[in-house]
Scaffold this motif. Structure first.
Motif, short mmCIF file in Angstrom:
data_model
loop_
_atom_site.label_atom_id
_atom_site.label_comp_id
_atom_site.label_asym_id
_atom_site.label_seq_id
_atom_site.Cartn_x
_atom_site.Cartn_y
_atom_site.Cartn_z
N THR A 39 1.25 10.94 -9.82
CA THR A 39 2.19 9.95 -9.25
C THR A 39 1.97 9.79 -7.75
O THR A 39 1.41 10.68 -7.09
N GLY A 40 2.48 8.68 -7.24
CA GLY A 40 2.40 8.43 -5.80
C GLY A 40 3.13 9.51 -5.01
O GLY A 40 2.68 9.93 -3.95
N ARG A 41 4.27 9.96 -5.54
CA ARG A 41 5.03 10.96 -4.76
C ARG A 41 4.30 12.29 -4.70
O ARG A 41 4.39 13.00 -3.71
N CYS A 66 10.94 2.55 -1.27
CA CYS A 66 11.49 3.03 -2.53
C CYS A 66 12.08 4.43 -2.30
O CYS A 66 11.47 5.24 -1.59
N SER A 68 12.04 6.91 -4.01
CA SER A 68 11.13 8.00 -4.42
C SER A 68 10.19 8.40 -3.29
O SER A 68 9.68 9.51 -3.27
N MET A 69 9.97 7.51 -2.34
CA MET A 69 9.06 7.82 -1.24
C MET A 69 9.67 8.84 -0.30
O MET A 69 8.96 9.42 0.53
N TYR A 115 3.52 -4.52 1.89
CA TYR A 115 4.19 -4.67 0.60
C TYR A 115 3.84 -5.99 -0.11
O TYR A 115 3.60 -7.01 0.53
N ASP A 141 0.07 3.57 2.63
CA ASP A 141 0.43 3.47 1.21
C ASP A 141 -0.21 2.19 0.68
O ASP A 141 0.19 1.08 1.06
N THR A 143 -0.26 1.25 -2.50
CA THR A 143 0.27 0.94 -3.84
C THR A 143 0.30 -0.56 -4.14
O THR A 143 -0.08 -0.98 -5.23
N HIS A 144 0.72 -1.37 -3.17
CA HIS A 144 0.84 -2.81 -3.41
C HIS A 144 -0.42 -3.57 -3.00
O HIS A 144 -0.42 -4.80 -3.04
N SER A 160 0.19 4.68 -5.76
CA SER A 160 0.61 4.90 -7.13
C SER A 160 -0.09 3.82 -7.94
O SER A 160 0.12 2.64 -7.73
N ARG A 162 -0.01 3.52 -11.28
CA ARG A 162 0.72 3.15 -12.50
C ARG A 162 1.68 1.99 -12.27
O ARG A 162 2.26 1.49 -13.21
N LYS A 163 1.85 1.58 -11.02
CA LYS A 163 2.73 0.44 -10.75
C LYS A 163 2.07 -0.89 -11.11
O LYS A 163 2.73 -1.81 -11.57
N GLU A 227 8.63 12.00 -12.95
CA GLU A 227 8.94 11.76 -11.54
C GLU A 227 9.64 12.94 -10.86
O GLU A 227 9.73 12.99 -9.64
N TRP A 311 13.80 -2.78 -3.20
CA TRP A 311 14.26 -1.62 -3.90
C TRP A 311 15.75 -1.49 -3.61
O TRP A 311 16.19 -1.94 -2.56
C1 LIG Z 1 5.20 1.14 -2.60
C2 LIG Z 1 5.35 2.41 -3.39
N1 LIG Z 1 4.61 3.47 -3.05
C3 LIG Z 1 4.71 4.63 -3.75
C4 LIG Z 1 5.58 4.79 -4.81
C5 LIG Z 1 5.72 6.11 -5.52
O1 LIG Z 1 4.95 6.09 -6.66
P1 LIG Z 1 5.30 6.98 -7.95
O2 LIG Z 1 6.47 6.34 -8.62
O3 LIG Z 1 4.05 6.94 -8.78
O4 LIG Z 1 5.61 8.33 -7.45
C6 LIG Z 1 6.37 3.72 -5.18
C7 LIG Z 1 7.33 3.85 -6.28
O5 LIG Z 1 8.03 2.95 -6.67
C8 LIG Z 1 6.24 2.50 -4.48
O6 LIG Z 1 6.96 1.43 -4.83
#
Ligand SMILES: Cc1ncc(COP(=O)(O)O)c(C=O)c1O
Length: 353
Positions: A39-41, A66, A68-69, A115, A141, A143-144, A160, A162-163, A227, A311
């Motif tokens: 996971t990203g976290r 988010c 979770s970050m 983002y 990051d 992810t996006h 991350s 899996r998003k 998570e 979020w």
């Molecule tokens: C922009 C972004 N980075 C990182 C994460 C964390 O990823 P993960 O849910 O795989 O831990 C998220 C989670 O929603 C996210 O939106």
């Protein structure tokens, strides 16, 4: 809409024939290897530990993120400061410039993110390069922006996966030195196997070969268990295998096309405003704000169009920090085509009439 087709929510498993023989270049590996985690976290946690080992005491985070970050920081000794955000939900580059001008820079780190598929524009590049040259540790990051092959100027990158991709688990990290002599733990089998099972069940449902059953609730439970794990564990083998077979440029083109069709189609709807409308590269979603609150998101869900909110306000955020609200994200990902986008636009028009 066709059969059990619906828009959004978690990824169904791809069909085995979907990607055979069309391996794509992995965009984020174009500038060096990455370590793959669940996971990203978990990825961010490994970066936080590395930063602490380097004597970093303060980290700047986007003032919109988010919840979770924040998990990887909860038990760290790092002080957190938040950057202000612009109305298009990107970090305000003026804040980056202000930090670069301040005299206190030793022991600082910044986490940046573009983002919703925002382009890597020259303002951000210049400020980030300047911060790095001054000794500030930069974390990006991605992810996006995983489809963006341009090189990051950051000391650390992570995403991350899996998003935006049809994987049960998946994230990558670069720049973490402690990985050089320490392998990550093996994943807990039952969790990712259960997530894959739910993704397979959703595939059968969408193909009209099974009833809905309870895959959604089971997915949510397994995902929650995943998570809760913050210590780095290796990405599961089935996700890892799929990673080298995904057609990344085809995915990117589909997203760009869907975004273009939908944003043009909703331009005439007075009740909504597109939030991510400028400097976009490969969009993650079409983010829209309700000009007059109408509970559109709930109404769309009743029509089988599931839109996440990026979020809700994180619990540990200081009260003085303002938080953007009233927007939601419409899926435009590689699962969908122009008919889906037209269906979403027509539904929105009906709901706003
Ligand atoms: C922009 C972004 N980075 C990182 C994460 C964390 O990823 P993960 O849910 O795989 O831990 C998220 C989670 O929603 C996210 O939106």
């Amino acid at each position: 809409m066709r059969g059990n087709h619906e828009v959004g929510s978690f990824f169904e498993a791809s069909k085995p024939c979907d990607y055979k023989g069309r391996p794509g270049r992995i965009p984020w590996e174009q500038h060096g290897p990455a370590v793959y985690l669940e996971t990203g976290r978990q990825a961010l946690r490994s970066i936080v530990e590395d930063l602490c080992g380097k004597g970093v005491h303060t980290v700047y985070l986007p003032g919109f993120l988010c919840d979770s970050m924040l998990d990887p920081f909860r038990e760290s000794p790092l002080d957190i400061v938040f950057f202000s955000m612009k109305p298009n939900l990107q970090i305000d580059p003026i804040d980056l410039a202000r930090l670069a001008q301040s005299s206190e820079r030793w022991g600082y780190a910044v986490m940046i993110a573009r983002y919703f598929g925002h382009a890597r524009d020259s303002t951000y590049m210049t400020e980030i390069k300047r911060l790095r040259e001054m000794g500030v540790q930069v974390v990006e990051d991605l992810t996006h922006t995983i489809f963006d092959e341009t090189k990051s100027e950051a000391n650390y990158t992570f995403a991350s996966l899996r998003k935006l991709l049809p994987l049960a688990t998946g994230a990558f990290v670069t720049g973490v030195e402690s990985f050089h002599d320490q392998s990550t733990k093996v994943p807990a089998r039952s969790i990712h196997e259960e997530i894959w099972q739910c993704m397979d069940d959703k595939r059968l449902f969408i193909d009209g070969e099974a009833d809905r059953g309870n895959f959604y609730d089971r997915y949510m439970a397994a995902n929650e268990a995943l998570e809760r794990v913050i210590a780095p564990r290796a990405m599961d083998a089935r996700s890892m295998l799929l990673l080298s077979n995904l057609p990344y440029s085809e995915f990117a083109r589909k997203r760009e096309r869907n975004y273009a069709i939908l944003s043009e189609a909703v331009a005439s709807i007075a009740d909504i405003r597109v939030v991510n409308d400028i400097d976009m590269m490969t969009p993650t979603h079409l983010v829209v704000a309700e000009v007059r609150p109408k509970n559109l998101r709930q109404a769309l869900a009743r029509r089988g169009i599931y839109c996440p909110v990026h979020w809700p306000r994180p619990r540990m955020l200081p009260d003085r920090l303002s938080w953007p609200s009233g927007h939601f994200s419409i899926p435009i990902d590689q699962r969908y085509d122009s008919d889906d986008m037209k269906y979403i636009a027509t539904t929105l028009e009906e709901l706003c009439r």
